[in-house]
Write a protein that holds these residues in place. Structure first.
Motif, PDB file in Angstrom:
ATOM      1  N   ASN A  46     -56.310  49.594 -13.165  1.00 11.75           N
ATOM      2  CA  ASN A  46     -57.528  50.058 -13.843  1.00 11.75           C
ATOM      3  C   ASN A  46     -57.382  50.028 -15.359  1.00 11.75           C
ATOM      4  O   ASN A  46     -58.318  49.685 -16.087  1.00 11.75           O
ATOM      5  CB  ASN A  46     -57.900  51.466 -13.375  1.00 11.75           C
ATOM      6  CG  ASN A  46     -58.373  51.477 -11.928  1.00 11.75           C
ATOM      7  OD1 ASN A  46     -58.856  50.466 -11.424  1.00 11.75           O
ATOM      8  ND2 ASN A  46     -58.230  52.609 -11.254  1.00 11.75           N
ATOM      9  N   SER A  47     -56.188  50.383 -15.833  1.00 12.17           N
ATOM     10  CA  SER A  47     -55.936  50.358 -17.281  1.00 12.17           C
ATOM     11  C   SER A  47     -56.009  48.930 -17.822  1.00 12.17           C
ATOM     12  O   SER A  47     -56.531  48.693 -18.912  1.00 12.17           O
ATOM     13  CB  SER A  47     -54.567  50.977 -17.577  1.00 12.17           C
ATOM     14  OG  SER A  47     -54.335  51.027 -18.965  1.00 12.17           O
ATOM     15  N   GLU A  50     -59.704  47.994 -17.933  1.00 11.93           N
ATOM     16  CA  GLU A  50     -60.377  48.692 -19.044  1.00 11.93           C
ATOM     17  C   GLU A  50     -60.132  47.991 -20.376  1.00 11.93           C
ATOM     18  O   GLU A  50     -60.959  48.064 -21.293  1.00 11.93           O
ATOM     19  CB  GLU A  50     -59.893  50.144 -19.122  1.00 11.93           C
ATOM     20  CG  GLU A  50     -60.455  51.040 -18.032  1.00 11.93           C
ATOM     21  CD  GLU A  50     -59.667  52.333 -17.881  1.00 11.93           C
ATOM     22  OE1 GLU A  50     -58.809  52.620 -18.762  1.00 11.93           O
ATOM     23  OE2 GLU A  50     -59.892  53.046 -16.877  1.00 11.93           O
ATOM     24  N   ASN A  51     -58.986  47.311 -20.479  1.00 11.01           N
ATOM     25  CA  ASN A  51     -58.642  46.580 -21.698  1.00 11.01           C
ATOM     26  C   ASN A  51     -58.973  45.082 -21.594  1.00 11.01           C
ATOM     27  O   ASN A  51     -58.485  44.284 -22.381  1.00 11.01           O
ATOM     28  CB  ASN A  51     -57.166  46.777 -22.021  1.00 11.01           C
ATOM     29  CG  ASN A  51     -56.888  48.166 -22.557  1.00 11.01           C
ATOM     30  OD1 ASN A  51     -57.150  48.459 -23.720  1.00 11.01           O
ATOM     31  ND2 ASN A  51     -56.381  49.044 -21.700  1.00 11.01           N
TER      32      ASN A  51
END
Length: 474
Positions: A46-47, A50-51
């Protein structure tokens, strides 16, 4: 923090692997699922998203649950196919809504040959050539089963792709006018890449591989070939089970014919009847096996195009290690390696090879299997002696960032300016890293020595005061 490093590099994807024992400690889905492991990977994926970084996920990068090795002898046992499929299914269930690019196995050649024949890699078994061929046979079947499972249950809903990543050097004939050397070079690549690619793209092991192993098996005694066979049904089931092909590539060898007598025993290396040579003029900037031979990369990619019907290719690993064990932040050889190899890949694209992506190996200095932490492939230097494992950008960080931004190389003058600026940056960082031991020493003085001395002074003062008071009262 490392995902921020990726963001600063401006990469659009990141290759990561899931550890089978981290989410299934015993390797068996019905026994125990580690929810904390699943949470960790969900947070990481997810990180990345998100980026705006696409996660490309490897299901198996050699970390087999120990229980499965002890109980079933690992990839020597056919039961591993179902256990691996259950594990893959759990990953699709938990991460498939976010992950659209799956790789079943990364460099299965090393798992089979170095894990079950030579014992150089885990699990360290020395079972002769038969052990390697048997492990590979089960891995190929496991890959096919996972592809079919995804295709049947998850593809329509998740809209992802499943492939495999194969690492291969290129083999060039020593004498292009010698038919035996030409055949030996073909044999080298087929025993390396074709061992796994041919069943997946064509339905069976390479003919040259079947012939060589079959002949050697007969010489060493009556009976069937050491190379297992696929049934007609299995060939049909395995063929076409890859939506893309991952290619890992680092170096090249010159190949010449060499006849190994059957008395030398059965081994993967003697089965091939060839010898590997290197040109002493080839740069050897890092690991002793890794010579910089850029033109071999283009030839390997064109071989894949011709041999397997020009599949969609993602370059999953390409890079070079350090020259020395001391900090090397001004890694000019890595910048040269990246420039030369990426240029050869771009030439292959101009040749019509269907390359869709490139991944440098690797973001950070890391654990490199039997080399441990001694072989440093990272764009970022990691200080393993520091408690916080601090990261320092090497010159190649700035250089690679420019290549990504330009999606190639605009012109020689601009590329040279990238090189100069990257070198200037790393020189400054190098001085900081060189000062690190002094900084650490000063931190020790500040955090340990000063408080200790201060405490001793207080204690001595207290003792003297007590002595004086006692003397005065007397």
């Amino acid at each position: 923090e490392d995902i921020q490093l990726l963001k600063e590099l401006k990469v659009n994807h990141y290759l990561l692997s899931i550890s089978w024992p981290r989410i299934l400690p015993t390797g068996i889905k019905t026994e125990q699922v580690n929810e904390k492991g699943i949470e960790f990977y969900n947070n990481t994926i997810n990180s990345l998203l998100e980026n705006k970084i696409i996660p490309i996920v490897i299901l198996y990068y050699w970390d087999l649950p120990q229980v499965l090795q002890e109980k079933y002898s690992g990839w020597q046992n056919i039961s591993m196919i179902n256990y691996f499929n259950d594990y893959a299914d759990l990953c699709f269930e938990n991460f498939g809504d976010s992950v659209k690019h799956w790789i079943t196995f990364s460099n299965p050649w090393a798992v089979a040959e170095e894990g079950y024949e030579t014992g150089k890699h885990a699990p360290g078994m020395r079972l002769s050539a038969s052990g390697a061929y048997k492990a590979a046979h089960h891995i190929i079947k496991a890959h096919a089963k996972v592809w079919h499972s995804y295709n049947k249950r998850w593809r329509r809903k998740q809209q992802g792709m499943v492939g495999i990543s194969l690492t291969s050097a290129w083999g060039e004939p020593v004498d292009l006018s010698n038919p035996k050397d030409i055949e030996a070079a073909e044999t080298y690549v087929q025993f390396y890449l074709g061992w796994f690619a041919n069943p997946i793209f064509s339905g069976d092991y390479p003919e040259i591989m079947k012939n060589y192993i079959g002949r050697k098996s007969t010489q060493q005694g009556p009976g069937m070939s050491r190379l297992p066979t696929f049934s007609a049904q299995e060939k049909s089931y395995i063929k076409g089970t890859s939506d893309f092909l991952g290619i890992g590539h680092f170096t090249t060898r010159y190949i010449t014919h060499k006849n190994y007598p059957s008395l030398q025993g059965a081994s993967y290396h003697t089965d091939r009847d060839l010898a590997e040579l290197v040109d002493p003029k080839w740069p050897d900037p890092g690991s002793k096996w890794l010579y910089s031979v850029p033109w071999g990369f283009r030839r390997l990619l064109n071989f894949v195009k011709t041999q397997y019907g020009n599949p969609l290719i993602y370059v999953t690993e390409n890079g070079v290690s350090e020259k020395a064990q001391c900090p090397q932040l001004c890694d000019e050889w890595r910048m040269e390696y990246l420039k030369d190899y990426i240029n050869e890949m771009l030439k292959a694209i101009n040749d019509g090879v269907n390359v869709r992506g490139y991944t440098a190996w690797s973001l950070l200095d890391k654990f490199e299997w039997k080399e441990g932490y001694s072989a440093r492939f990272g764009l970022y230097y990691v200080d393993f002696n520091n408690e916080n494992k601090l990261r320092y950008p090497k010159a190649s960080v700035q250089y690679y960032k420019k290549i990504i931004g330009a999606n190639g190389f605009p012109n020689a003058r601009e590329v040279h300016s990238w090189y100069q600026k990257a070198t200037e940056t790393c020189s400054t960082t190098n001085r900081l890293l060189a000062a690190e031991p002094l900084t650490t020493h000063m931190e020790m003085v500040t955090e340990i020595v000063v408080p200790t001395v201060f405490t001793l002074c207080i204690l001595i003062s207290a003792v003297l005061l007590m002595f004086l008071l006692r003397k005065h009262s007397l």
